[in-house]
Design an enzyme around this catalytic site. Structure first.
Site, PDB file in Angstrom:
ATOM      1  N   GLU A 124      47.475  34.264  56.640  1.00 52.46           N
ATOM      2  CA  GLU A 124      47.749  32.862  56.983  1.00 52.46           C
ATOM      3  C   GLU A 124      46.294  32.136  57.139  1.00 52.46           C
ATOM      4  OE1 GLU A 124      51.466  33.856  60.218  1.00 52.46           O
ATOM      5  OE2 GLU A 124      49.540  32.904  60.611  1.00 52.46           O
ATOM      6  N   PRO A 125      46.267  30.877  57.131  1.00 58.05           N
ATOM      7  CA  PRO A 125      45.057  30.240  57.356  1.00 58.05           C
ATOM      8  C   PRO A 125      44.046  30.617  58.515  1.00 58.05           C
ATOM      9  CG  PRO A 125      46.797  28.464  56.835  1.00 58.05           C
ATOM     10  CD  PRO A 125      47.324  29.958  57.177  1.00 58.05           C
ATOM     11  N   ILE A 154      49.007  33.558  48.671  1.00 57.56           N
ATOM     12  CA  ILE A 154      50.039  34.750  48.541  1.00 57.56           C
ATOM     13  C   ILE A 154      50.441  34.751  46.889  1.00 57.56           C
ATOM     14  CG2 ILE A 154      52.524  35.353  48.924  1.00 57.56           C
ATOM     15  CD1 ILE A 154      50.510  34.992  51.565  1.00 57.56           C
ATOM     16  N   ARG A 269      21.868  44.014  19.750  1.00 53.19           N
ATOM     17  CA  ARG A 269      21.104  43.007  20.000  1.00 53.19           C
ATOM     18  C   ARG A 269      19.535  43.464  19.814  1.00 53.19           C
ATOM     19  NH1 ARG A 269      18.470  38.882  19.952  1.00 53.19           N
ATOM     20  NH2 ARG A 269      18.419  37.199  21.612  1.00 53.19           N
ATOM     21  N   GLY A 340      21.691  38.828  28.707  1.00 50.52           N
ATOM     22  CA  GLY A 340      20.710  37.633  28.806  1.00 50.52           C
ATOM     23  C   GLY A 340      21.626  36.356  28.705  1.00 50.52           C
ATOM     24  N   GLY A 341      20.994  35.415  28.034  1.00 49.46           N
ATOM     25  CA  GLY A 341      21.351  34.051  28.326  1.00 49.46           C
ATOM     26  C   GLY A 341      23.005  33.959  27.796  1.00 49.46           C
ATOM     27  N   GLU A 364      42.837  42.343  50.256  1.00 49.63           N
ATOM     28  CA  GLU A 364      43.364  43.573  50.695  1.00 49.63           C
ATOM     29  C   GLU A 364      42.190  44.180  51.516  1.00 49.63           C
ATOM     30  OE1 GLU A 364      45.687  46.048  48.480  1.00 49.63           O
ATOM     31  OE2 GLU A 364      46.255  44.255  47.349  1.00 49.63           O
TER      32      GLU A 364
END
Length: 385
Positions: A124-125, A154, A269, A340-341, A364
């Site tokens: 709940e809130p 939910i 790479r 990297g980028g 949870e």
């Protein structure tokens, strides 16, 4: 399940995930939904009922088997697993843990087949990490219960057929002792939903707020069927413990994918005329991720065995969820660093997974709640004095 049969299940799921779902990850991310044909394939494979016993139409996996399945599912977007996660997990477990024989017979076969989608309506809130503070109430009125309140975040609620709603039935009882659980069909008058949430990650997995405005359900919809027991809080804790082990395993499946993507990138790479895999600082990042992955996987498997034999259904799930959710976050961070980028660019798997895994440290039971559970298990009464 017979080991050879279970091996076939794992093989089928692995092939489905890697050959049919992974190629559509970008589509799922872009459209924020899992394609209908993938949903139907999951139903046909029995994934909506993997944790539901065979006598109720499910596959009936043990926890040791379930965590292996979850690690296979973790190779792709977690929104796939989320489709059927509530049927098997926190929602379905409500019926398996606390449902009456009649409720189990009516609902579990439909959950297992995917005919019905169930949601676990607890948060709940103002009641998240501490569900005992929930304020949704249920009042007995003749042969019915009338529920009023609101639930937040939910999972699967926007397309659920039934909600497992936790509500306060005894306002005079201690906070953790006056809570019960109700089966609430989403077609009931007074049930409504917000728009589904826009989240940082896990696109394709829908959550929303649920509003209960004097929703009337028959008395027999009280889970367990016996008024006055108020077992909802204990039921919630048991369901969450099961879910924590499953989430821990899912995290390690995602860790395996991240390690794979990191290794693939590092070996292909080039910088300075060499693959970046030749640089020891890159090797250190890879080594740390592989170590986290192996450690988490071993912890999950050990905790699952203890869960199955009944020797530990509390601390083990919390240690696994705590370590694995934190570990996969570290692994995702290193994966982006090695890329990297390019690791910061949309469309690159590690960028999406980096956002997806952040949620596991929250839902949870947050990492901080797991710390409290683990510490209290070790310290006993001294932690509560």
């Amino acid at each position: 399940m017979d080991p050879s049969d279970f091996a076939d299940v794992l093989t089928s799921v692995r092939e489905f995930v890697r050959e049919q779902v992974v190629p559509r990850e970008d589509e799922i991310e872009e459209t924020d939904q899992v394609p209908a044909e993938l949903r139907e394939a999951c139903k046909a494979m029995g994934l909506y009922g993997f944790a539901i016993p065979e006598e109720h139409g499910g596959i009936g996996l043990s926890m040791a088997e379930e965590v292996e399945l979850a690690m296979e599912l973790g190779w792709t977007t977690p929104s796939l697993r989320s489709l059927f996660g509530t049927n098997n997990g926190i929602a379905g477990q409500v019926l398996l843990t606390g449902g009456s024989p009649e409720q189990q017979a009516e609902w579990l076969p439909r959950l297992a087949s995917g005919e019905v989608v169930a949601s676990f309506a607890l948060t709940e809130p103002d009641a998240g990490s501490d569900p005992s503070s929930l304020t949704t109430k249920a009042v007995r009125d003749g042969d019915s219960w009338v529920l009023s309140g609101a639930k937040r975040w939910i999972t699967n609620a926007p397309f659920a057929d039934v909600l497992m709603v936790f509500a306060r039935t005894d306002p005079d009882a201690a906070p953790a002792r006056g809570i019960s659980t109700f089966l609430v069909p989403t077609s009931s008058a007074g049930v409504s939903f917000s728009e589904h949430d826009a989240k940082m990650g896990q696109r394709g997995s829908w959550t929303c707020e649920v509003y209960l405005d004097d929703v009337r359900v028959p008395a027999e919809n009280l889970v367990g069927g016996e008024e006055g027991l108020h077992r909802g809080y204990v039921t919630a804790l048991k369901c969450l413990a099961h879910g924590r082990l499953h989430i821990a395993a899912l995290c390690m499946g995602m860790a395996a994918r991240l390690v794979h993507e990191t290794v693939e990138f590092a070996t292909q790479r080039e910088q300075g005329g060499h693959a970046i895999a030749t640089y020891q600082l890159v090797q250190g990042l890879v080594a740390d991720s592989v170590t986290d992955w192996h450690a988490g996987r071993a912890l999950v498997r050990e905790a699952a065995k203890a869960y199955d034999d009944g020797s530990d259904k509390v601390t083990g799930p919390s240690t696994a969820k705590y370590f694995c959710s934190e570990a996969v976050g570290r692994i995702a961070d290193r994966a982006v660093q090695v890329h990297g980028g390019s690791g910061y660019m949309r469309g690159v798997p590690v960028e999406r997974i980096y956002r997806d895994v952040r949620l596991f440290r929250i839902y949870e039971g947050t990492s901080q709640i797991q710390q409290v559970i683990i510490a209290r298990g070790a310290l006993g009464k001294a932690a509560r004095s």
